[in-house]
Design a protein around this motif. Structure first.
Motif, short mmCIF file in Angstrom:
data_model
loop_
_atom_site.label_atom_id
_atom_site.label_comp_id
_atom_site.label_asym_id
_atom_site.label_seq_id
_atom_site.Cartn_x
_atom_site.Cartn_y
_atom_site.Cartn_z
N PHE A 163 0.49 -1.49 -0.13
CA PHE A 163 0.11 -0.01 -0.03
C PHE A 163 0.97 1.14 -0.57
CE2 PHE A 163 0.25 -1.12 4.35
CZ PHE A 163 1.02 -0.23 4.94
N LEU A 164 0.30 2.11 -0.45
CA LEU A 164 1.19 3.92 -0.26
C LEU A 164 0.97 3.90 0.65
CD1 LEU A 164 2.00 5.51 -2.55
CD2 LEU A 164 0.15 7.19 -2.57
N SER A 165 1.81 4.47 0.98
CA SER A 165 2.30 5.51 1.67
C SER A 165 1.78 6.52 2.54
CB SER A 165 3.90 5.71 2.35
OG SER A 165 4.86 4.66 3.02
N PRO A 166 0.97 6.11 3.84
CA PRO A 166 -0.03 7.41 4.61
C PRO A 166 0.63 8.97 4.04
CG PRO A 166 0.89 6.43 6.25
CD PRO A 166 1.11 5.53 4.84
N ILE A 196 2.11 10.06 1.52
CA ILE A 196 1.73 10.34 -0.16
C ILE A 196 0.80 9.98 -0.05
CG2 ILE A 196 3.22 9.25 -2.07
CD1 ILE A 196 4.95 8.18 -0.82
N GLN A 197 -0.12 9.72 0.26
CA GLN A 197 -1.43 9.38 -0.28
C GLN A 197 -2.11 10.96 0.21
OE1 GLN A 197 -3.41 6.86 -2.26
NE2 GLN A 197 -4.44 8.99 -2.18
N LEU A 198 -1.78 11.24 1.94
CA LEU A 198 -2.87 12.50 2.19
C LEU A 198 -1.94 13.66 1.11
CD1 LEU A 198 -2.17 11.02 5.84
CD2 LEU A 198 -4.31 12.02 3.99
N PHE A 199 -1.25 13.59 0.27
CA PHE A 199 0.11 14.47 -0.52
C PHE A 199 -0.96 14.22 -1.67
CE2 PHE A 199 2.73 15.97 -3.87
CZ PHE A 199 2.98 17.50 -3.80
N TYR A 200 -1.39 13.57 -2.45
CA TYR A 200 -2.69 13.39 -3.60
C TYR A 200 -3.58 13.81 -2.93
CZ TYR A 200 0.95 10.38 -6.28
OH TYR A 200 2.00 9.87 -7.01
N LYS A 201 -4.65 13.68 -1.55
CA LYS A 201 -5.46 14.22 -1.95
C LYS A 201 -6.12 15.56 -1.29
CE LYS A 201 -7.08 9.97 0.31
NZ LYS A 201 -8.93 9.82 -0.36
N ALA A 202 -5.29 16.10 -0.77
CA ALA A 202 -4.53 17.37 -0.15
C ALA A 202 -5.16 18.65 -1.01
CB ALA A 202 -3.38 17.41 0.75
N LYS A 203 -5.13 18.09 -2.77
CA LYS A 203 -5.69 19.37 -3.66
C LYS A 203 -6.87 19.19 -2.88
CE LYS A 203 -5.27 19.57 -8.15
NZ LYS A 203 -5.28 19.42 -9.75
N GLY A 204 -7.96 18.21 -3.25
CA GLY A 204 -9.29 18.21 -3.55
C GLY A 204 -9.85 18.68 -2.12
N LEU A 205 -9.52 17.88 -1.19
CA LEU A 205 -10.43 18.26 -0.04
C LEU A 205 -11.26 18.52 0.01
CD1 LEU A 205 -8.71 21.85 1.45
CD2 LEU A 205 -8.49 19.63 2.15
N ARG A 206 -12.19 17.12 -0.76
CA ARG A 206 -13.32 16.75 -0.43
C ARG A 206 -13.93 16.07 0.96
NH1 ARG A 206 -12.23 12.63 -5.18
NH2 ARG A 206 -10.18 12.28 -4.05
N PRO A 207 -14.58 16.04 1.51
CA PRO A 207 -15.28 15.65 2.89
C PRO A 207 -13.87 14.21 2.79
CG PRO A 207 -17.00 16.38 1.88
CD PRO A 207 -15.99 16.63 0.73
N LYS A 208 -14.60 12.72 1.91
CA LYS A 208 -13.55 12.49 2.24
C LYS A 208 -11.90 11.84 2.29
CE LYS A 208 -13.29 10.50 -2.45
NZ LYS A 208 -13.69 9.50 -3.85
N ASP A 209 -11.46 12.93 1.85
CA ASP A 209 -10.08 13.72 2.00
C ASP A 209 -9.69 13.96 2.97
OD1 ASP A 209 -10.49 12.99 -0.74
OD2 ASP A 209 -10.10 14.60 -1.35
N ASP A 210 -11.05 14.18 3.70
CA ASP A 210 -10.58 15.23 4.95
C ASP A 210 -10.43 13.82 6.18
OD1 ASP A 210 -10.28 17.46 5.05
OD2 ASP A 210 -12.31 18.29 4.83
N ALA A 211 -11.78 13.09 6.06
CA ALA A 211 -12.25 11.89 6.74
C ALA A 211 -10.72 11.06 6.80
CB ALA A 211 -13.05 10.66 6.14
N ALA A 242 6.81 11.01 13.02
CA ALA A 242 7.22 12.28 13.17
C ALA A 242 7.80 13.04 11.01
CB ALA A 242 8.54 12.53 13.92
N ASP A 243 8.58 11.56 11.31
CA ASP A 243 9.26 12.16 10.30
C ASP A 243 7.46 11.99 8.89
OD1 ASP A 243 12.01 11.96 11.04
OD2 ASP A 243 11.95 9.83 10.57
N GLN A 244 7.14 11.14 9.24
CA GLN A 244 6.33 11.25 7.74
C GLN A 244 5.57 12.49 8.06
OE1 GLN A 244 3.77 7.48 9.00
NE2 GLN A 244 4.29 6.54 7.06
N ARG A 245 5.09 13.42 9.40
CA ARG A 245 4.33 14.36 9.42
C ARG A 245 5.41 15.43 8.92
NH1 ARG A 245 0.29 15.60 14.19
NH2 ARG A 245 0.01 13.42 14.55
N ALA A 246 6.60 15.79 9.09
CA ALA A 246 7.51 16.41 8.69
C ALA A 246 6.95 16.39 6.72
CB ALA A 246 8.49 16.50 9.15
N TRP A 247 7.76 15.59 6.26
CA TRP A 247 7.69 14.96 5.09
C TRP A 247 6.11 16.07 4.89
CZ3 TRP A 247 4.39 13.64 0.99
CH2 TRP A 247 5.09 13.19 0.23
N LEU A 248 4.78 15.28 5.00
CA LEU A 248 3.49 15.55 4.33
C LEU A 248 3.46 17.55 4.41
CD1 LEU A 248 1.18 15.39 3.18
CD2 LEU A 248 -0.08 14.68 5.20
#
Length: 203
Positions: free
Chosen positions: A147-150, A152-167, A178-184
């Motif tokens: 599975f794609l690391s979360p 990176i997946q959230l980076f893809y989703k960040a453009k849309g900001l649909r309710p499902k992306d926020d969920a 901490a490293d994943q938060r910093a990267w995102l």
């Protein structure tokens, strides 16, 4: 989950486990993406899903035609036109999505997303300076499903900001290291400037 109807036909996605069965033993990397990637990262269901996304590197996309031999493959030409993807046709760089179904009488089952890469490095099409080693793009769940690391997946989703992306963001935030938060956070700031997820990543 009930099938979902679209202008291009009905979606009834296969499961990540079924995708893993289809792709068992292939010689190229692939990752379950989209909302399912978030669920595999957090280890629990988060929400209902309309489709199933799988991320592939563009260099490997012709292999889909071998893995899903006998299926129908359709390319999503921008700005949103589906057209048949011919056997052996190398898709142009502006085509990022492929829809697949066993035949014309069956629903769409899986959508492939194409990512850019150079040698051993993933390159974001939204910011070509944003890069990562391919080996760091994902993980594997307890059942052996890539599975794609979360982050990176959230980076893809960040453009849309649909309710499902926020969920999905809310579900993934507690399990991000901490490293994943910093990267995102860095990726969001570079690509979007201000973004509503940035303050939450800092807490």
């Amino acid at each position: 989950m009930a099938p979902t109807h679209t202008p291009w036909g009905t979606w009834d996605p296969i499961t990540p486990t079924e995708v893993a069965g289809l792709f068992a033993g292939v010689g190229f990397p692939w990752w379950v993406a989209g909302g399912y990637a978030v669920e595999l990262a957090v280890g629990r269901p988060v929400r209902e899903h309309v489709d199933l996304d799988v991320l592939l590197l563009r260099r490997d996309h012709l292999a889909i035609q071998d893995v899903l031999a006998g299926w129908e493959w359709w390319a999503a030409d921008p700005p949103g036109v589906l057209r048949p993807w011919r056997p052996g046709e190398r898709l142009p760089v502006d085509v990022h999505d492929i829809w697949c179904r066993p035949d014309a009488d069956q629903p769409w089952r899986v959508q492939f997303m194409l990512a850019e890469a150079e040698d051993g490095t993933w390159i974001s099409r939204r910011d070509p300076d944003l890069r990562r080693p391919i080996a760091t793009l994902g993980g594997v769940d307890g059942g052996g499903i890539p599975f794609l690391s979360p982050e990176i997946q959230l980076f893809y989703k960040a453009k849309g900001l649909r309710p499902k992306d926020d969920a999905d963001f809310a579900a993934a935030l507690p399990v991000l290291t901490a490293d994943q938060r910093a990267w995102l956070a860095d990726a969001l700031a570079r690509t979007h400037g201000e973004h509503p997820w940035l303050p939450l990543l800092a807490t």
